[in-house]
Write a protein that holds these residues in place. Structure first.
Motif, mmCIF file in Angstrom:
data_model
loop_
_atom_site.group_PDB
_atom_site.id
_atom_site.type_symbol
_atom_site.label_atom_id
_atom_site.label_comp_id
_atom_site.label_asym_id
_atom_site.label_seq_id
_atom_site.Cartn_x
_atom_site.Cartn_y
_atom_site.Cartn_z
ATOM 1 N N MET A 31 0.814 -1.212 0.000
ATOM 2 C CA MET A 31 0.000 0.000 0.000
ATOM 3 C C MET A 31 0.850 1.266 0.000
ATOM 4 O O MET A 31 0.606 2.215 -0.744
ATOM 5 C CB MET A 31 -0.918 -0.002 1.223
ATOM 6 N N GLU A 43 -1.300 1.790 -3.922
ATOM 7 C CA GLU A 43 -2.208 2.832 -3.438
ATOM 8 C C GLU A 43 -3.425 2.999 -4.334
ATOM 9 O O GLU A 43 -4.505 3.331 -3.868
ATOM 10 C CB GLU A 43 -1.462 4.160 -3.335
ATOM 11 N N ASP A 82 -8.879 -2.223 -0.457
ATOM 12 C CA ASP A 82 -8.729 -1.113 0.486
ATOM 13 C C ASP A 82 -9.986 -0.263 0.548
ATOM 14 O O ASP A 82 -10.193 0.488 1.492
ATOM 15 C CB ASP A 82 -7.539 -0.232 0.103
#
Length: 380
Positions: free
Chosen positions: A259, A268, A274
């Motif tokens: 991440m 990301e 996420d």
């Protein structure tokens, strides 16, 4: 505009190490057996026509319609030209509009809401179309010397040319579709486009909601109206394929770059899990007060243990006999086929994964699905 996938249980001669190539002997075709493993390899930002223009037996085009403009020929058609996967070979590449608004311009729907697909010459450069006019640039197909591995796989196995994207925006929504099959967050609204901050998910900066919210996810309603000031990108309403797999105790992993694994942004931007609160962020802690307040994930859900770093761990798991029943493998930027990557290593990454499986005990029982997450603004 069409989405597509290549289904395979195959191997080819080219391998990669990171983003460098080497050569390995091809693996012989497998014998028939039950499928016990599914591997989903998700590349970035290419339309079907951009990769497979001219493929025998597939419905493709070597020219496309355009709207009247100084660069649109009198006959209203622009001949497609080749382009390199790496575009200009520099990080940042030559990206073109693939936002929902860009989709609408290219689609140019008629009164029956059917795409005329004649507006590709009216979009701009830049992911959200914020740069200079792209003019004829979207009318491209990737140089066949670079797509040869994909063509070889498709010729030997299966190519689906009449598959269609569910989403009409960029990678954020596509990476939800690949794990959840939806981006619908209420009876009238769905996610579209991408959040205004990274990471794209529960780890995004700022408050979750309320007065000090600084990270927003655009949403589109059932009337087609987009609200750029949508919710924080931390979803609580829909389930994912992981829920179905967990319920039947079926093993799975989601292979991706870490991440916060700078300098690569893939962890990301493209970690779809996420966004799912019960996976990525079951407890959030507030730090600071007032306009300086922010929240951080301080406890992960149990399924976060399935998020496996880095993405190349799939190669180790195959070699060690630890491949789960279902795998997603998300490449790093340089191996993603993304026009902004400045790299042409995508076909080599795909081939490396396939060859690793082909040389393993999993060869006779694995289905490999290769697909591209959105059309990237390219003509189709």
């Amino acid at each position: 505009m069409r989405g597509f996938f290549a289904f395979a249980a195959f191997a080819a001669a080219v391998l990669v190490a990171g983003c460098n190539s080497s050569v390995s002997p091809p693996v012989p075709p497998p014998t028939h057996s039950a499928i016990r493993h599914v591997v989903i390899l998700l590349e970035e930002n290419r339309s079907f026509n951009n990769i497979f223009a001219g493929f025998p037996g597939a419905e493709t085009a070597m020219s496309g319609m355009c709207k009247p403009a100084p660069w649109c020929p009198p006959n209203g058609r622009i001949a497609l030209k080749p382009v390199k996967l790496e575009s200009n070979g520099i990080l940042g590449g030559v990206d073109i509009d693939h936002s929902h608004r860009g989709f609408e311009i290219e689609c140019d729907p008629d009164a029956a809401n059917v795409c005329r697909n004649d507006g590709f010459d009216l979009i701009n450069h830049g992911q959200a179309g914020s740069l200079t006019p792209a003019k004829t640039y979207p009318y491209r197909y990737v140089d066949r010397s670079e797509t040869k591995p994909y063509w070889d796989f498709a010729k030997q196995y299966t190519l689906a040319d009449h598959m269609f994207y569910t989403e009409t925006a960029s990678s954020f929504t596509a990476h939800q579709q690949i794990i959840a099959g939806t981006t619908q967050i209420s009876p009238t609204e769905s996610f579209t486009d991408q959040p205004n901050n990274m990471p794209w998910g529960c780890d995004a900066p700022g408050a979750v909601s309320g007065k000090y919210q600084i990270t927003f996810t655009p949403v589109i309603n059932t009337k087609g109206v987009v609200n750029q000031q949508g919710p924080f990108p931390c979803e609580t309403t829909y389930g994912t394929m992981a829920d179905l797999l967990d319920a039947k105790d079926v093993s799975w992993k989601y292979y991706i770059w870490p991440m916060f694994g700078a300098p690569d942004l893939s962890g990301e931007a493209w970690n779809g899990f996420d966004v799912v609160e019960k996976v990525s962020c079951t407890t959030r802690t507030q730090f600071g007060v007032g306009s300086s307040a922010y929240w951080e994930c301080t406890k992960r859900g149990k399924d976060w243990s399935h998020i496996t770093h880095p993405e190349t761990k799939i190669l180790t798991d195959v070699k060690d006999g630890d491949l789960p029943a279902v795998s997603w493998a998300i490449p790093v930027l340089c191996a993603s086929d993304h026009p902004a990557s400045g790299s042409n290593q995508g076909p080599l990454w795909i081939t490396k994964v396939v060859n690793a499986i082909g040389e393993s005990k999993y060869w006779n029982s694995t289905a490999i699905i290769v697909l591209w997450d959105d059309w990237g603004g390219w003509y189709d």
